[in-house]
Design an enzyme around this catalytic site. Structure first.
Site, PDB file in Angstrom:
ATOM      1  N   ASP A 106       0.831  -1.205   0.000  1.00 27.61           N
ATOM      2  CA  ASP A 106       0.000   0.000   0.000  1.00 27.61           C
ATOM      3  C   ASP A 106       0.868   1.258   0.000  1.00 27.61           C
ATOM      4  O   ASP A 106       0.350   2.368  -0.098  1.00 27.61           O
ATOM      5  CB  ASP A 106      -0.977   0.001   1.172  1.00 27.61           C
ATOM      6  CG  ASP A 106      -0.291  -0.041   2.535  1.00 27.61           C
ATOM      7  OD1 ASP A 106       0.945  -0.142   2.586  1.00 27.61           O
ATOM      8  OD2 ASP A 106      -1.009   0.016   3.549  1.00 27.61           O
ATOM      9  N   SER A 107       2.182   1.079   0.079  1.00 25.28           N
ATOM     10  CA  SER A 107       3.111   2.194  -0.108  1.00 25.28           C
ATOM     11  C   SER A 107       2.955   2.809  -1.495  1.00 25.28           C
ATOM     12  O   SER A 107       3.453   3.915  -1.752  1.00 25.28           O
ATOM     13  CB  SER A 107       4.556   1.731   0.100  1.00 25.28           C
ATOM     14  OG  SER A 107       4.809   0.516  -0.590  1.00 25.28           O
TER      15      SER A 107
ATOM     16  N   ASP B   1      -0.918  -6.248  -0.174  1.00 24.46           N
ATOM     17  CA  ASP B   1      -1.309  -5.569   1.057  1.00 24.46           C
ATOM     18  C   ASP B   1      -2.821  -5.375   1.113  1.00 24.46           C
ATOM     19  O   ASP B   1      -3.447  -5.038   0.104  1.00 24.46           O
ATOM     20  CB  ASP B   1      -0.656  -4.179   1.114  1.00 24.46           C
ATOM     21  CG  ASP B   1       0.468  -4.111   2.136  1.00 24.46           C
ATOM     22  OD1 ASP B   1       0.468  -4.925   3.077  1.00 24.46           O
ATOM     23  OD2 ASP B   1       1.332  -3.229   1.991  1.00 24.46           O
TER      24      ASP B   1
ATOM     25  N   LYS C  71      -0.921  -9.467   3.027  1.00 27.40           N
ATOM     26  CA  LYS C  71      -0.242  -8.936   4.210  1.00 27.40           C
ATOM     27  C   LYS C  71      -1.193  -7.975   4.908  1.00 27.40           C
ATOM     28  O   LYS C  71      -1.894  -7.204   4.247  1.00 27.40           O
ATOM     29  CB  LYS C  71       1.050  -8.203   3.848  1.00 27.40           C
ATOM     30  CG  LYS C  71       1.810  -7.683   5.080  1.00 27.40           C
ATOM     31  CD  LYS C  71       3.135  -7.055   4.705  1.00 27.40           C
ATOM     32  CE  LYS C  71       2.999  -5.657   4.146  1.00 27.40           C
ATOM     33  NZ  LYS C  71       2.491  -4.679   5.164  1.00 27.40           N
TER      34      LYS C  71
ATOM     35  N   GLU D  71      -1.482  -5.346   8.558  1.00 27.15           N
ATOM     36  CA  GLU D  71      -0.675  -4.645   9.562  1.00 27.15           C
ATOM     37  C   GLU D  71      -1.273  -4.782  10.954  1.00 27.15           C
ATOM     38  O   GLU D  71      -2.483  -4.884  11.127  1.00 27.15           O
ATOM     39  CB  GLU D  71      -0.583  -3.154   9.210  1.00 27.15           C
ATOM     40  CG  GLU D  71       0.294  -2.845   8.030  1.00 27.15           C
ATOM     41  CD  GLU D  71       0.477  -1.341   7.852  1.00 27.15           C
ATOM     42  OE1 GLU D  71       0.125  -0.576   8.776  1.00 27.15           O
ATOM     43  OE2 GLU D  71       0.960  -0.943   6.791  1.00 27.15           O
TER      44      GLU D  71
ATOM     45  N   GLU E 140       9.181  -3.652  11.096  1.00 27.23           N
ATOM     46  CA  GLU E 140       9.521  -2.355  10.510  1.00 27.23           C
ATOM     47  C   GLU E 140       9.950  -1.353  11.573  1.00 27.23           C
ATOM     48  O   GLU E 140       9.249  -1.144  12.570  1.00 27.23           O
ATOM     49  CB  GLU E 140       8.334  -1.790   9.722  1.00 27.23           C
ATOM     50  CG  GLU E 140       8.652  -0.440   9.070  1.00 27.23           C
ATOM     51  CD  GLU E 140       7.626   0.011   8.054  1.00 27.23           C
ATOM     52  OE1 GLU E 140       7.832   1.099   7.468  1.00 27.23           O
ATOM     53  OE2 GLU E 140       6.640  -0.715   7.840  1.00 27.23           O
TER      54      GLU E 140
END
Length: 362
Positions: free
Chosen positions: A88-89, A127, A157, A159, A227
């Protein structure tokens, strides 16, 4: 007489596997099936969770890079990267937002499909964007299913390590979808973190990183991203887990490393974009400088008329057809077009002759 008997008695059958060969082509079952027994591993096969487990068991580092489109995926594929993360970056490095929060699921699916068309070897992980899995386990599973079915991903993925995120991860795994966890700095949680701040810098925070990673493991995650945590904290988490850890700004003691494609290539070199590249990232190239230089040269050559020259004007019309073309233009009353076309033909011919003589002298 049955077809099987006819085939078995045919004099044209000379190879012992001929019948199986024919049967496969008469079937809609693909050759590479789960019932086909073990297959030899080779470098151009798709990386699977089994491959990653083997690498982890042997202590071989796992390489992960983000990708957001077809061309970047092809580059990762060619380089032999183990995992391609459609992160999602993309919200920041592709769409120009200041955080990862604005990107939607539909936008992420476009990126996922583009990457899936370009990467044949890496394990593809998509993501789950903010707002698509927090409400309920049903929402989380539905989103994960879309990422695999519509996005062409192999895994997802998500978070965070709150109880709801752990529950979501477990539900997705139980639905038959591989999950990569993510702890430490979780960009989707900047509202409560107070910005992009490193985690694990005090006792309670460091312990929380390890405990959360363990909880994600117990939920069934095949790997956990760490991270922006101190290297000793990452080392402790890596030691405590039975699954691989993937570090990003977490030091050298993880099972593997991940970086954002644009960051490691140095794509954004303009001072205005300096804030996008994190300080933990090593720039293995300064591709942005090369791109800027190329664009400036292109602009200059277009303005001064040197591009496109004969070498980049490859499509020809014979002299006879050119004369006929000019004649037809005259019939249409397009005298100005006749003059310009004739001048263009003469200019191209002169330039080609000049290039030819220059090449001969060289």
């Amino acid at each position: 007489m049955s077809l099987l008997t006819k085939l078995s008695k045919s004099s044209s059958i000379t190879h012992p596997n001929y019948f199986l060969h024919c049967l496969r082509y008469m079937s809609n079952i693909p050759e590479n099936t789960v019932y086909g027994g073990p297959k030899p591993q080779c470098s151009n096969q798709r990386v699977t969770l089994s491959h990653l487990k083997q690498k982890h068991k042997k202590g071989e580092p796992i390489t992960v890079v983000t990708a957001y489109d077809y061309s970047s995926a092809v580059h990762l594929d060619t380089a032999g990267i183990d995992i391609c993360l459609v992160g999602d970056s993309a919200a920041m490095v592709v769409h120009g937002h200041d955080t990862t929060l604005p990107i939607s699921l539909d936008e992420m699916l476009v990126h996922c499909r583009s990457v899936a068309r370009g990467a044949n070897r890496p394990l593809l992980v998509g993501d789950l964007p903010f707002g698509t899995y927090e409400s309920s386990t049903m929402q989380a599973v539905d989103t994960a299913v879309r990422v695999l079915k519509e996005g062409g991903m192999d895994a997802i993925k998500l978070e965070g390590g709150s109880s709801s995120r752990i529950t979501a991860a477990k539900a997705i795994v139980e639905a038959g979808i591989a999950v990569m966890g993510h702890v430490g700095l979780t960009p989707q949680a900047i509202s409560v973190l107070g910005g992009f701040r490193p985690q694990g810098k005090n006792i309670s925070s460091a312990v929380k990183v390890v405990e959360t990673a363990l909880q994600l493991q117990e939920a069934g995650c095949f790997s956990v991203v760490l991270e922006c945590v101190p290297a000793p904290v990452a080392a402790a988490a890596t030691s405590a887990l039975r699954i691989p850890t993937i570090g990003i700004g977490a030091g050298p003691f993880c099972s593997g490393q991940v970086l954002v494609y644009h960051d490691l290539l140095g794509m954004l070199q303009h001072p205005h974009h300096a804030k996008v590249t994190p300080k933990f990232c090593k720039q293995f190239a300064r591709v942005g400088d090369v791109i800027n230089k190329a664009l400036l040269e292109y602009k200059e050559e277009v303005i001064n008329g040197s591009f496109p020259g004969p070498a980049h004007s490859p499509y020809k019309i014979s002299a006879a057809d050119m004369n006929g073309f000019l004649s037809e233009l005259q019939k249409l009353g397009l005298d100005k077009a006749v003059s310009l076309a004739a001048a263009a033909a003469e200019k191209i011919q002169t330039a080609e002759s000049f290039e030819g003589s220059t090449s001969a002298n060289d």
